[in-house]
Design a protein around this motif. Sequence first.
Motif, short mmCIF file in Angstrom:
data_model
loop_
_atom_site.label_atom_id
_atom_site.label_comp_id
_atom_site.label_asym_id
_atom_site.label_seq_id
_atom_site.Cartn_x
_atom_site.Cartn_y
_atom_site.Cartn_z
N LEU A 1 -6.30 -12.04 5.46
CA LEU A 1 -7.21 -12.12 6.61
C LEU A 1 -6.84 -13.28 7.55
O LEU A 1 -7.07 -13.23 8.75
N VAL B 1 -14.57 -14.80 9.43
CA VAL B 1 -14.68 -14.58 7.98
C VAL B 1 -15.60 -15.63 7.39
O VAL B 1 -15.47 -16.83 7.68
N VAL C 1 -17.18 -10.13 6.98
CA VAL C 1 -16.17 -10.14 8.04
C VAL C 1 -16.81 -9.52 9.28
O VAL C 1 -17.33 -8.40 9.22
N ALA D 1 -8.10 -5.25 9.37
CA ALA D 1 -8.96 -5.97 8.42
C ALA D 1 -9.16 -5.14 7.15
O ALA D 1 -9.10 -5.66 6.04
N ALA E 1 -6.30 -5.23 5.00
CA ALA E 1 -6.15 -6.49 4.26
C ALA E 1 -6.66 -6.33 2.83
O ALA E 1 -6.19 -7.00 1.91
#
Length: 454
Positions: A55, A76, A135, A152, A155
Amino acid sequence: MGWGVSAVTIEEGIGLELDDIQIGALHERPSPYVGTYLLLRIDDRTAGRALVRRLLPLVDSGRTSSLPEHGAWITVAFTYSGLKALGVPQESLDSFAPEFQQGMAARAAELGDVGESDPRNWEEPLGTSDVHVAVAVLSPDAARLEAVAERARHAHHELAGVELIWRQDCYQLPTGRTSFGFKDGIGQPAVEGSGRPSSHPSEEPLKAGEIVLGYPDETGELPPMPTPEVLGRNGTYVVFRKLHTRVAAYRQYLRAKAASREEEALLGAKMVGRWQSGAPLAVSPDRDDPALGADPARNNDFGFADDPRGFKCPAGAHARRANPRDSLDQDGSVNVRLHRMIRRGTSYGPMLPDGVLEDDGADRGIVFVFAGAHLRRQFEFVKTQWLNDGIFIGAPAEKDPLVGQSDGSGPFTIPRTPIRRRLPDVPPFVVTRGGEYCFAPSLSALRWLADLDT
Ligand code: HEM
């Protein structure tokens, strides 16, 4: 408990380390935007650390503007359970603010999250120890949002020990209005050193330590900061709440109490402290002024000191309660600056079309995000002392008419001559669907978390 203050001496006047601070706390969001909130659970700490590593390159700092080069911005944050799941040492976990350690659900009675808003009725998995990582992804348009949200999601892809457990899409309309019809996000403090100008010319920027950890706050002290230094410094606490709004009930109530559409708009404005356009009652008490509402140079330039009895803006109006400005601190007993916070509200669910009074059953409302260095004296204080209580304005029976913890029996008083108007039995218009206290670490803290070897 190691509830200590950093040993590092911060010299007066030192600049904010903008390169190290996540962008979300200090920068205004693009407007309009679309966004999505993702919540993840970490089942395996190695996978969790790998997630943080992946991230990291997606997170912008307070110096870089995510627009237009990156197309979107990502923030985050972690809950207490999340930091634990990553393997943060207990001594360090113990150094976080007690409210953060407890989590929002455990604070329910204090915050007025009772009845329908009780954590037992919250949306799964909000309020449970499954929520580890939050997030937020925001972008000016859906195509760019999807591209970044995909990165994202990627990730955590193929990380067997990390699970996506909740997603909430959100947006801001071009008008800036949220579900009750009011433009929001106008009243906002400026932060010293952030490079962002104040929208309220008579409000000095807040000391950076009110919002970001590691700097002196308004008391001149360094706020308690989690240890080690690398984890706490340049981080900020984040309050995240999903609030369902009962728009039809709100419109029905105003319709029943008002003799005309004009009076309906006036009563709504008296409850909020602003007209729907954002124009402040303190400046335009009798009628809406859309040009004023749209003008950032004027729509936050006011105080209440010249209106102590609330003839223009009631002392009980939402925005005046939430930020009484110059109306409380005249005798020096209340320092309003200790109770300010950065707000990032966003809409979710479809808007109820204008004029509709019947509930269509849709879930709609606001995902509220507050950032600050002090959970207790900022968000919790404002919620419990100023929104859920009326003692500070001499009206103990009254709560915030829009968002207060209401059982449907409380009044709302509108001062006027020759006699005040008292609206009875204000129903609850907002229901808490869930929320979390999170910590948004600095970029170097994210690296530290990714590299943990416990
Ligand atoms: C669904 C719930 C809520 C709605 C619909 C709502 C709506 C609004 C609106 C329309 C304004 C005026 C626009 C502006 O000044 O930006 C405002 C201001 C504000 N609200 Fe809320 N709000 C909600 C919940 C909360 C909560 C829970 C808090 C704090 C605990 C809060 C704190 C504030 C603050 C600090 C301001 C700015 C006041 C100022 O600086 O003048 N709000 N809100």
